[in-house]
Design a protein around this motif. Structure first.
Motif, PDB file in Angstrom:
ATOM      1  N   ILE A   1       6.390 -15.292  -1.561  1.00  0.00           N
ATOM      2  CA  ILE A   1       5.422 -15.088  -2.640  1.00  0.00           C
ATOM      3  C   ILE A   1       5.610 -13.642  -3.102  1.00  0.00           C
ATOM      4  CG2 ILE A   1       3.810 -16.818  -1.738  1.00  0.00           C
ATOM      5  CD1 ILE A   1       2.033 -14.506  -0.800  1.00  0.00           C
ATOM      6  N   PRO A   2       5.311 -13.352  -4.374  1.00  0.00           N
ATOM      7  CA  PRO A   2       5.649 -12.023  -4.908  1.00  0.00           C
ATOM      8  C   PRO A   2       5.046 -10.853  -4.142  1.00  0.00           C
ATOM      9  CG  PRO A   2       5.190 -13.541  -6.702  1.00  0.00           C
ATOM     10  CD  PRO A   2       4.857 -14.266  -5.435  1.00  0.00           C
ATOM     11  N   ALA A   3       3.828 -10.999  -3.624  1.00  0.00           N
ATOM     12  CA  ALA A   3       3.202  -9.881  -2.904  1.00  0.00           C
ATOM     13  C   ALA A   3       4.047  -9.440  -1.718  1.00  0.00           C
ATOM     14  CB  ALA A   3       1.804 -10.273  -2.446  1.00  0.00           C
ATOM     15  N   ALA A   4       4.650 -10.403  -1.027  1.00  0.00           N
ATOM     16  CA  ALA A   4       5.470 -10.060   0.131  1.00  0.00           C
ATOM     17  C   ALA A   4       6.701  -9.265  -0.274  1.00  0.00           C
ATOM     18  CB  ALA A   4       5.876 -11.328   0.870  1.00  0.00           C
ATOM     19  N   ALA A   5       7.203  -9.499  -1.489  1.00  0.00           N
ATOM     20  CA  ALA A   5       8.350  -8.735  -1.971  1.00  0.00           C
ATOM     21  C   ALA A   5       8.007  -7.256  -2.103  1.00  0.00           C
ATOM     22  CB  ALA A   5       8.822  -9.289  -3.315  1.00  0.00           C
ATOM     23  N   VAL A   6       6.756  -6.955  -2.415  1.00  0.00           N
ATOM     24  CA  VAL A   6       6.319  -5.564  -2.505  1.00  0.00           C
ATOM     25  C   VAL A   6       6.406  -4.896  -1.132  1.00  0.00           C
ATOM     26  CG1 VAL A   6       4.350  -4.062  -3.030  1.00  0.00           C
ATOM     27  CG2 VAL A   6       4.885  -6.000  -4.530  1.00  0.00           C
ATOM     28  N   ALA A   7       6.113  -5.645  -0.072  1.00  0.00           N
ATOM     29  CA  ALA A   7       6.246  -5.095   1.275  1.00  0.00           C
ATOM     30  C   ALA A   7       7.699  -4.787   1.590  1.00  0.00           C
ATOM     31  CB  ALA A   7       5.678  -6.081   2.298  1.00  0.00           C
ATOM     32  N   VAL A   8       8.602  -5.686   1.202  1.00  0.00           N
ATOM     33  CA  VAL A   8      10.035  -5.450   1.428  1.00  0.00           C
ATOM     34  C   VAL A   8      10.490  -4.215   0.664  1.00  0.00           C
ATOM     35  CG1 VAL A   8      12.349  -6.424   1.270  1.00  0.00           C
ATOM     36  CG2 VAL A   8      10.405  -7.929   1.786  1.00  0.00           C
TER      37      VAL A   8
ATOM     38  N   ARG B   1     -25.395 -23.860   3.882  1.00  0.00           N
ATOM     39  CA  ARG B   1     -25.375 -23.333   2.518  1.00  0.00           C
ATOM     40  C   ARG B   1     -23.955 -23.319   1.957  1.00  0.00           C
ATOM     41  NH1 ARG B   1     -28.304 -17.680   3.406  1.00  0.00           N
ATOM     42  NH2 ARG B   1     -27.074 -17.861   5.343  1.00  0.00           N
ATOM     43  N   VAL B   2     -23.845 -23.160   0.650  1.00  0.00           N
ATOM     44  CA  VAL B   2     -22.546 -23.097  -0.013  1.00  0.00           C
ATOM     45  C   VAL B   2     -21.937 -21.718   0.216  1.00  0.00           C
ATOM     46  CG1 VAL B   2     -21.325 -23.263  -2.211  1.00  0.00           C
ATOM     47  CG2 VAL B   2     -23.311 -24.728  -1.782  1.00  0.00           C
ATOM     48  N   MET B   3     -20.765 -21.698   0.824  1.00  0.00           N
ATOM     49  CA  MET B   3     -20.070 -20.437   1.009  1.00  0.00           C
ATOM     50  C   MET B   3     -19.437 -20.007  -0.309  1.00  0.00           C
ATOM     51  SD  MET B   3     -17.222 -19.215   3.801  1.00  0.00           S
ATOM     52  CE  MET B   3     -16.042 -20.479   3.365  1.00  0.00           C
ATOM     53  N   VAL B   4     -19.547 -18.717  -0.635  1.00  0.00           N
ATOM     54  CA  VAL B   4     -19.012 -18.177  -1.886  1.00  0.00           C
ATOM     55  C   VAL B   4     -17.840 -17.257  -1.560  1.00  0.00           C
ATOM     56  CG1 VAL B   4     -19.530 -16.924  -4.013  1.00  0.00           C
ATOM     57  CG2 VAL B   4     -21.325 -18.268  -2.885  1.00  0.00           C
ATOM     58  N   VAL B   5     -16.696 -17.515  -2.189  1.00  0.00           N
ATOM     59  CA  VAL B   5     -15.492 -16.712  -1.972  1.00  0.00           C
ATOM     60  C   VAL B   5     -14.951 -16.264  -3.321  1.00  0.00           C
ATOM     61  CG1 VAL B   5     -13.108 -16.706  -1.158  1.00  0.00           C
ATOM     62  CG2 VAL B   5     -14.875 -17.867   0.186  1.00  0.00           C
ATOM     63  N   ALA B   6     -14.794 -14.958  -3.488  1.00  0.00           N
ATOM     64  CA  ALA B   6     -14.117 -14.411  -4.666  1.00  0.00           C
ATOM     65  C   ALA B   6     -12.680 -14.101  -4.280  1.00  0.00           C
ATOM     66  CB  ALA B   6     -14.811 -13.149  -5.149  1.00  0.00           C
ATOM     67  N   SER B   7     -11.756 -14.390  -5.171  1.00  0.00           N
ATOM     68  CA  SER B   7     -10.343 -14.238  -4.811  1.00  0.00           C
ATOM     69  C   SER B   7      -9.493 -14.119  -6.063  1.00  0.00           C
ATOM     70  CB  SER B   7      -9.893 -15.459  -3.996  1.00  0.00           C
ATOM     71  OG  SER B   7      -8.499 -15.465  -3.800  1.00  0.00           O
TER      72      SER B   7
ATOM     73  N   VAL C   1      -2.524 -10.397  -7.162  1.00  0.00           N
ATOM     74  CA  VAL C   1      -3.344 -10.502  -5.960  1.00  0.00           C
ATOM     75  C   VAL C   1      -3.432  -9.152  -5.252  1.00  0.00           C
ATOM     76  CG1 VAL C   1      -2.706 -12.931  -5.632  1.00  0.00           C
ATOM     77  CG2 VAL C   1      -1.482 -11.170  -4.366  1.00  0.00           C
ATOM     78  N   LEU C   2      -2.570  -8.210  -5.626  1.00  0.00           N
ATOM     79  CA  LEU C   2      -2.569  -6.891  -4.998  1.00  0.00           C
ATOM     80  C   LEU C   2      -3.442  -5.883  -5.735  1.00  0.00           C
ATOM     81  CD1 LEU C   2       1.216  -6.514  -4.094  1.00  0.00           C
ATOM     82  CD2 LEU C   2      -0.663  -7.245  -2.621  1.00  0.00           C
TER      83      LEU C   2
ATOM     84  N   VAL D   1     -12.678 -17.216  -9.196  1.00  0.00           N
ATOM     85  CA  VAL D   1     -11.373 -16.557  -9.348  1.00  0.00           C
ATOM     86  C   VAL D   1     -11.154 -16.181 -10.805  1.00  0.00           C
ATOM     87  CG1 VAL D   1     -10.463 -17.955  -7.446  1.00  0.00           C
ATOM     88  CG2 VAL D   1     -10.006 -18.624  -9.801  1.00  0.00           C
ATOM     89  N   PRO D   2     -10.333 -15.160 -11.064  1.00  0.00           N
ATOM     90  CA  PRO D   2      -9.962 -14.858 -12.452  1.00  0.00           C
ATOM     91  C   PRO D   2      -9.245 -16.053 -13.077  1.00  0.00           C
ATOM     92  CG  PRO D   2      -9.331 -13.069 -10.979  1.00  0.00           C
ATOM     93  CD  PRO D   2      -9.740 -14.216 -10.114  1.00  0.00           C
ATOM     94  N   GLU D   3      -9.470 -16.263 -14.360  1.00  0.00           N
ATOM     95  CA  GLU D   3      -8.868 -17.397 -15.052  1.00  0.00           C
ATOM     96  C   GLU D   3      -7.347 -17.411 -14.889  1.00  0.00           C
ATOM     97  OE1 GLU D   3     -10.229 -19.330 -19.129  1.00  0.00           O
ATOM     98  OE2 GLU D   3      -9.023 -17.537 -19.482  1.00  0.00           O
ATOM     99  N   GLU D   4      -6.740 -16.225 -14.912  1.00  0.00           N
ATOM    100  CA  GLU D   4      -5.288 -16.131 -14.822  1.00  0.00           C
ATOM    101  C   GLU D   4      -4.752 -16.505 -13.438  1.00  0.00           C
ATOM    102  OE1 GLU D   4      -3.251 -15.531 -17.389  1.00  0.00           O
ATOM    103  OE2 GLU D   4      -5.055 -15.566 -18.617  1.00  0.00           O
ATOM    104  N   SER D   5      -5.647 -16.658 -12.467  1.00  0.00           N
ATOM    105  CA  SER D   5      -5.218 -16.989 -11.100  1.00  0.00           C
ATOM    106  C   SER D   5      -5.327 -18.464 -10.776  1.00  0.00           C
ATOM    107  CB  SER D   5      -6.061 -16.189 -10.085  1.00  0.00           C
ATOM    108  OG  SER D   5      -5.884 -14.802 -10.238  1.00  0.00           O
ATOM    109  N   ALA D   6      -5.825 -19.268 -11.721  1.00  0.00           N
ATOM    110  CA  ALA D   6      -6.093 -20.685 -11.430  1.00  0.00           C
ATOM    111  C   ALA D   6      -4.833 -21.429 -11.001  1.00  0.00           C
ATOM    112  CB  ALA D   6      -6.725 -21.358 -12.642  1.00  0.00           C
ATOM    113  N   HIS D   7      -3.676 -20.998 -11.465  1.00  0.00           N
ATOM    114  CA  HIS D   7      -2.441 -21.700 -11.125  1.00  0.00           C
ATOM    115  C   HIS D   7      -2.089 -21.588  -9.644  1.00  0.00           C
ATOM    116  CE1 HIS D   7      -1.077 -17.529 -11.624  1.00  0.00           C
ATOM    117  NE2 HIS D   7      -0.030 -17.850 -10.894  1.00  0.00           N
TER     118      HIS D   7
END
Length: 416
Positions: A343-350, A123-129, A294-295, A152-158
């Motif tokens: 990537i920007p999310a990792a900067a939040v961890a720092v 079957r087709v696997m469905v992933v939201a992200s 993404v956070l 995915v949200p339209e703003e995330s297509a890039h």
């Protein structure tokens, strides 16, 4: 299966090894329990080094990377720390880091795909992200040929790029809305005939895959850390680190105290921070204004049995809220001192680590693991052409016919 069993954390009953939830309780995660009580790394490539603590019977060798952990010198010095270990997830060939989507979501996608293969799933696997998870699953499915629908949200297509030439098994659908709108629509589609849900936080393959970050860090450093830092959206990565730490503590060779979890979220869109602190840190316009969207997950697995709340309470952990300026400053500091892009999310961890240091929540000589959940995209672009996945269909979250339109179009294209 002799290698592992899967049990419900609420009722304790053994479940089908490929199940996503307890057959008796919807308000609890399930968890894997491995017959091998000690971590024995293999000579298999990539993430499969930790095969004995992954819920799979075989491996997907092609394209699989893993976390690379090293002891920091320059960042550690800048922060006044003497025992800081960076768990790097991304592309950095100079350190033998080859996660080809530049994110630790690769660690989730490969075990998940292997379990689908073991079930002979057609079957087709469905992933939201919000982007990174979708990119990781597109990478894995381009290798295996598993039909995949990404929502995915339209703003995330890039963020949906790939290094593969053949992505014919992948359909990308964008939604005019946020991540929660994508999750909602994907859930409806996954319930239809011919489609299957990958499971999100409920999927033990995803959690145990992410848990290999902690396995690598502990094997490299020799001990369980005192503190573990990560930026989170749903918080599943924090749950994964906690579960892996408990297995390592039970192993008996690396210490017996699990690390404190320090989880970072990005203002002004920090739902987990709000739930943990009892405050309101979620702007009505979210995810607008966030350092990395993404956070942002409006419905994280916080109070569910075995979820984020339990992980924080069990480890005496905490959640931090990071401003855009703090994240930007942290990104500049890391990149200039360690010599690789984030990537920007990792900067939040720092930035979360910097907050904890300033507040005196960690001592100079404490053992600390900093999970850099993604990096090296600029470095990857030096060696590979990054190709955007084409948008197969674009819909609105308010479109009542969106579900039917997507199902019909995807089934026609993928022939599932």
């Amino acid at each position: 299966m002799d290698k592992y069993s899967v049990k419900c954390l609420q009722c304790g009953e053994v479940q089908d090894p490929y199940s996503l939830a307890c057959s008796q309780s919807d308000d609890s995660l399930i968890r894997t329990y491995y017959s091998s009580e000690q971590l024995e790394p293999t000579d298999m490539p990539g993430i499969w080094r930790y095969y004995n603590w992954l819920p799979v019977e075989d491996i997907i060798e092609e394209g699989s990377g893993r976390t690379v952990t090293y002891k920091s010198e320059k960042l550690a010095s800048a922060l006044g720390l003497t025992n800081l270990w960076v768990a790097f997830n991304g592309y950095w060939p100079e350190k033998d880091a080859y996660l080809m989507t530049c994110t630790f979501k690769d660690l989730e996608s490969f075990p998940t795909m292997q379990r689908l293969r073991e079930q002979d799933e057609k079957r087709v696997m469905v992933v939201a992200s919000a982007g990174n998870t979708a990119r990781a699953f597109a990478h894995a499915c381009s290798i295996t040929g598993q039909p995949l629908l990404l929502v995915v949200p339209e703003e995330s297509a890039h963020r949906l790029w790939t290094t593969h030439d053949d992505n014919s098994s992948v359909c990308l659908v964008t939604v005019k809305g946020d991540y929660f709108d994508a999750i909602t629509l994907a859930g409806k589609i996954a319930a239809r005939d011919g489609f299957v849900n990958e499971g999100g936080a409920k999927n033990v393959a995803r959690r145990d895959g992410m848990g290999t970050v902690m396995l690598d860090a502990v094997l490299t450093s020799g001990n369980l850390p005192d503190h573990y830092f990560q930026a989170v959206g749903s918080g599943t990565g924090g749950i994964s680190a906690w579960e892996a730490s408990m297995r390592l503590a039970a192993d008996g060779r690396f210490g017996n105290t699990v690390p404190k979890l320090h989880l970072g979220q990005s203002l002004p869109c920090a739902p987990l921070y709000s739930l943990w602190k009892g405050s309101d840190a979620v702007d009505a316009a979210c995810p607008d204004g966030i350092y990395d969207d993404v956070l942002f997950n409006r419905k994280p697995p916080f109070a569910v049995k075995g979820g984020v709340k339990d992980a924080l309470e069990a480890t005496d952990g905490d959640i931090y809220a990071v401003s855009k300026q703090e994240a930007a400053d942290a990104q500049e500091l890391f990149e200039s001192s360690e010599g690789i892009d984030l990537i920007p999310a990792a900067a939040v961890a720092v930035a979360t680590l910097m907050q904890a240091v300033e507040a005196g929540k960690v001592k100079a000589d404490d053992r600390i693991v900093l999970n850099i959940t993604g990096g090296g995209q600029k470095r990857l672009a030096e060696d590979y052409e990054l190709k955007l996945l084409p948008v197969f269909l674009s819909v609105s979250a308010d479109d009542e016919d969106a579900e039917d339109r997507i199902v019909t179009a995807v089934m026609e294209k993928l022939g599932a």
